[in-house]
Write an enzyme that holds these catalytic residues in place. Structure first.
Site, PDB file in Angstrom:
ATOM      1  N   GLY A   1      -3.957   4.565 -15.100  1.00  0.00           N
ATOM      2  CA  GLY A   1      -4.722   5.794 -14.910  1.00  0.00           C
ATOM      3  C   GLY A   1      -4.022   6.917 -15.841  1.00  0.00           C
TER       4      GLY A   1
ATOM      5  CB  ALA B   1      -8.335  -0.087  -4.341  1.00  0.00           C
TER       6      ALA B   1
ATOM      7  CG  HIS C   1      -6.757  -7.368 -14.434  1.00  0.00           C
ATOM      8  ND1 HIS C   1      -6.755  -8.439 -15.732  1.00  0.00           N
ATOM      9  CD2 HIS C   1      -6.076  -7.519 -13.499  1.00  0.00           C
ATOM     10  CE1 HIS C   1      -5.938  -9.192 -15.056  1.00  0.00           C
ATOM     11  NE2 HIS C   1      -5.447  -8.934 -13.917  1.00  0.00           N
TER      12      HIS C   1
ATOM     13  CG  ASP D   1      -3.143  -9.546 -17.326  1.00  0.00           C
ATOM     14  OD1 ASP D   1      -2.577  -8.823 -18.349  1.00  0.00           O
ATOM     15  OD2 ASP D   1      -2.767  -9.094 -16.121  1.00  0.00           O
TER      16      ASP D   1
HETATM   17  N1  LIG Z   1      -0.040  -1.635 -14.576  1.00  0.00           N
HETATM   18  C1  LIG Z   1      -0.120  -2.308 -15.702  1.00  0.00           C
HETATM   19  O1  LIG Z   1       0.768  -2.884 -16.453  1.00  0.00           O
HETATM   20  C2  LIG Z   1      -1.657  -2.958 -16.340  1.00  0.00           C
HETATM   21  C3  LIG Z   1      -1.698  -3.205 -17.492  1.00  0.00           C
HETATM   22  C4  LIG Z   1      -3.178  -3.706 -17.758  1.00  0.00           C
HETATM   23  C5  LIG Z   1      -4.168  -3.605 -17.052  1.00  0.00           C
HETATM   24  N2  LIG Z   1      -3.920  -3.063 -15.561  1.00  0.00           N
HETATM   25  C6  LIG Z   1      -4.959  -3.075 -14.822  1.00  0.00           C
HETATM   26  O2  LIG Z   1      -5.380  -1.621 -14.458  1.00  0.00           O
HETATM   27  C7  LIG Z   1      -6.051  -1.322 -13.379  1.00  0.00           C
HETATM   28  C8  LIG Z   1      -5.093  -0.641 -12.687  1.00  0.00           C
HETATM   29  O3  LIG Z   1      -4.026  -0.794 -12.439  1.00  0.00           O
HETATM   30  P1  LIG Z   1      -2.500   0.273 -12.353  1.00  0.00           P
HETATM   31  O4  LIG Z   1      -1.199  -0.567 -12.357  1.00  0.00           O
HETATM   32  O5  LIG Z   1      -2.720   1.166 -13.262  1.00  0.00           O
HETATM   33  O6  LIG Z   1      -2.919   0.722 -10.844  1.00  0.00           O
HETATM   34  P2  LIG Z   1      -2.337   0.169  -9.376  1.00  0.00           P
HETATM   35  O7  LIG Z   1      -0.877   0.659  -9.178  1.00  0.00           O
HETATM   36  O8  LIG Z   1      -2.637  -1.370  -9.294  1.00  0.00           O
HETATM   37  O9  LIG Z   1      -3.402   0.952  -8.812  1.00  0.00           O
HETATM   38  C9  LIG Z   1      -3.355   2.250  -8.119  1.00  0.00           C
HETATM   39  C10 LIG Z   1      -4.417   3.117  -7.914  1.00  0.00           C
HETATM   40  O10 LIG Z   1      -5.199   2.463  -6.965  1.00  0.00           O
HETATM   41  C11 LIG Z   1      -5.493   3.516  -5.798  1.00  0.00           C
HETATM   42  N3  LIG Z   1      -5.866   2.767  -4.689  1.00  0.00           N
HETATM   43  C12 LIG Z   1      -5.213   1.706  -4.105  1.00  0.00           C
HETATM   44  N4  LIG Z   1      -5.740   1.383  -2.782  1.00  0.00           N
HETATM   45  C13 LIG Z   1      -6.669   2.146  -2.769  1.00  0.00           C
HETATM   46  C14 LIG Z   1      -7.766   2.390  -1.893  1.00  0.00           C
HETATM   47  N5  LIG Z   1      -8.034   1.512  -0.659  1.00  0.00           N
HETATM   48  N6  LIG Z   1      -8.772   3.243  -2.042  1.00  0.00           N
HETATM   49  C15 LIG Z   1      -8.776   4.183  -3.201  1.00  0.00           C
HETATM   50  N7  LIG Z   1      -7.940   4.012  -3.969  1.00  0.00           N
HETATM   51  C16 LIG Z   1      -6.879   3.169  -3.817  1.00  0.00           C
HETATM   52  C17 LIG Z   1      -3.996   4.263  -5.695  1.00  0.00           C
HETATM   53  O11 LIG Z   1      -4.525   5.435  -5.075  1.00  0.00           O
HETATM   54  P3  LIG Z   1      -3.588   6.187  -3.755  1.00  0.00           P
HETATM   55  O12 LIG Z   1      -2.332   6.553  -4.617  1.00  0.00           O
HETATM   56  O13 LIG Z   1      -4.288   7.223  -3.568  1.00  0.00           O
HETATM   57  O14 LIG Z   1      -3.044   4.637  -3.137  1.00  0.00           O
HETATM   58  C18 LIG Z   1      -3.888   4.316  -7.262  1.00  0.00           C
HETATM   59  O15 LIG Z   1      -4.711   5.447  -7.900  1.00  0.00           O
HETATM   60  C19 LIG Z   1      -6.049  -2.580 -12.527  1.00  0.00           C
HETATM   61  O16 LIG Z   1      -7.140  -3.578 -12.679  1.00  0.00           O
HETATM   62  C20 LIG Z   1      -4.788  -3.488 -13.589  1.00  0.00           C
HETATM   63  O17 LIG Z   1      -4.999  -4.808 -13.143  1.00  0.00           O
HETATM   64  C21 LIG Z   1      -2.748  -2.588 -15.101  1.00  0.00           C
END
Ligand SMILES: NC(=O)c1ccc[n+]([C@@H]2O[C@H](COP(=O)([O-])OP(=O)(O)OC[C@H]3O[C@@H](n4cnc5c(N)ncnc54)[C@H](OP(=O)(O)O)[C@@H]3O)[C@@H](O)[C@H]2O)c1
Length: 404
Positions: free
Chosen positions: A97, A157, A179, A263
């Protein structure tokens, strides 16, 4: 030059905290990133020569032809025009994000963020200049305001919130993921998209932090793009355009299924799980044989990350081998097939565990807990406290550019 660029960036950050919309307009006159302004200007000049015009193209990857899309197909003005009637609603503000949202905002698009009010992500979004009531909203409100709903919640989530969020994703909106997890494993996640919206994917091949840093450097991350459902006939074009908007340099076409299988497999394997396991095994054997922590760390991690792995990244494995002594080359050539044979059954077991949904169910169960952040942090602390990584802190502290 570098300090000028970093001053501009600093000014942008300060301005963005005060008035994100004004920055959006300013950035529209700039480029994919402020730091890249001059690079893009010169590439635009090059693009006037027909022979150097680049765009969608088919490339030969070791004998297999694959289509690659690239950013130069979407000059900034075209990108902004394409999305002029859209609001990109980023739902979730974790690592992706943050990176994707700031890049799209700097590219001059209308971007809003939707997260749980007053949670950790809300706090981070405030820090990055998103303004409550203007560009920062509770999740449901952001979905109502958005036309492109970018579901960047954690994968767990995405599943637990789906019953509440699904009815808000109405006809005319686009549903975006980074994803394939939620829709491919729909039996477990229960995420079944409405049938009247485009469903697309842009999955950056790296952490969201890297998505941001590469963009700021004027480069772009490699991303996978895919279409799950094409209602408008424009889904692929939209996926490519959003890929550029969020900071991709090159985009490789795939399917939701292939993206999620590769992935989940890769991160559990060589990228994260495998590398920690290999490092630790090598380090422990050195220690058991009387080598000091610094020697074991230097010979396992420091030389890999600081010297040899960057050479693989730059020019391939044979180049790295060639840069090492003949003694090292002979031994590595002999031992590589032994490691391959030993590891192959583990990789086969891992791929099976991904395909049959075992990894998905584990992740949903663990990351669906209300204590997921603390539980993960506890296990990461255990890694941080392993002797290998404690030794690493001292080794790193001796680097001239060390920052605690
Ligand atoms: N990180 C990577 O390397 C990567 C790479 C490619 C694709 N992706 C994909 O991108 C997407 C996001 O991944 P990410 O790594 O950025 O995030 P993440 O760390 O997996 O998720 C964080 C977000 O989810 C929210 N969240 C968690 N539990 C929640 C709930 N019960 N209700 C509402 N919000 C909730 C958190 O908010 P709070 O702070 O309020 O808990 C936070 O905004 C996923 O589909 C992931 O597989 C990730």
């Amino acid at each position: 030059m570098a300090s000028l660029a970093s001053r501009s960036l600093k000014a942008l950050r300060v301005a963005s905290r005060r008035a994100p919309r004004a920055v959006t307009q300013h950035a529209s006159a700039a480029s994919y990133s402020l730091l890249a302004r001059s690079a893009v200007a010169s590439s635009a000049r090059r693009a006037t020569t027909p022979n150097t015009v680049r765009g969608i193209k088919t490339l030969d990857f070791a004998g297999t032809e694959e289509v690659v899309y690239e950013r130069s197909d979407w000059p900034l003005a075209k990108l902004q025009d394409y999305f002029k009637n859209d609001t990109l609603a980023l739902i979730g503000y974790g690592s992706q994000g943050h990176g994707q949202g700031l890049n799209a905002r700097d590219n001059g698009l209308n971007v809003i963020v939707g997260v749980r009010e007053n949670g950790e992500s809300w706090r981070q979004a405030l820090e990055d200049g998103w303004v409550p009531g203007e560009t920062l909203f509770p999740i449901e409100e952001a979905i109502n305001r958005g036309t492109i709903i970018m579901n960047l919640l954690s994968d767990a989530a995405q599943s637990s919130t789906w019953p509440t969020l699904a009815p808000l994703i109405t006809k005319g909106k686009t549903l975006y993921f980074s994803h394939g997890f939620s829709v491919v494993y729909k039996e477990d996640t229960k995420v079944i998209p409405p049938t009247d919206v485009d469903v697309i994917l842009v999955a950056p091949k790296g952490s969201g932090r890297t998505v941001r840093t590469l963009f700021k450097e004027g480069r772009g991350i490699n991303s996978s793009i895919a279409v799950w459902q094409d209602v408008t006939g424009k889904a692929k074009e939209k996926a490519t355009a959003i890929g550029v908007a969020i900071g991709s340099g090159y985009m490789y076409e795939t399917t939701f299924e292939r993206e999620v299988y590769s992935d989940l497999y890769g991160e559990r394997g060589v990228l994260m799980g495998g590398i920690q396991g290999m490092f630790l095994a090598q380090y422990k054997v050195l220690r058991e044989n009387g080598h000091s922590p610094s020697e074991a760390f230097n010979e396992t991690v420091e030389e890999a990350t600081q010297s040899l792995f960057p050479l693989i990244g730059a020019k391939g494995m044979d180049y790295m081998y060639s840069a090492c002594s003949t003694t090292a080359r002979r031994g590595a050539l002999d031992w590589a097939p032994i490691f391959e044979a030993a590891n192959r059954p583990v990789f086969e077991k891992l791929y099976k565990s991904v395909r049959d949904g075992t990894e998905t169910r584990k992740s949903l169960e663990f990351n669906g807990r209300s204590t997921y952040r603390q539980d993960l942090a506890r296990e990461l602390k255990e890694i941080d406290e392993q002797e290998i990584w404690r030794a690493g802190k001292t080794v790193r502290s001796l680097r001239p550019d060390y920052k605690p």
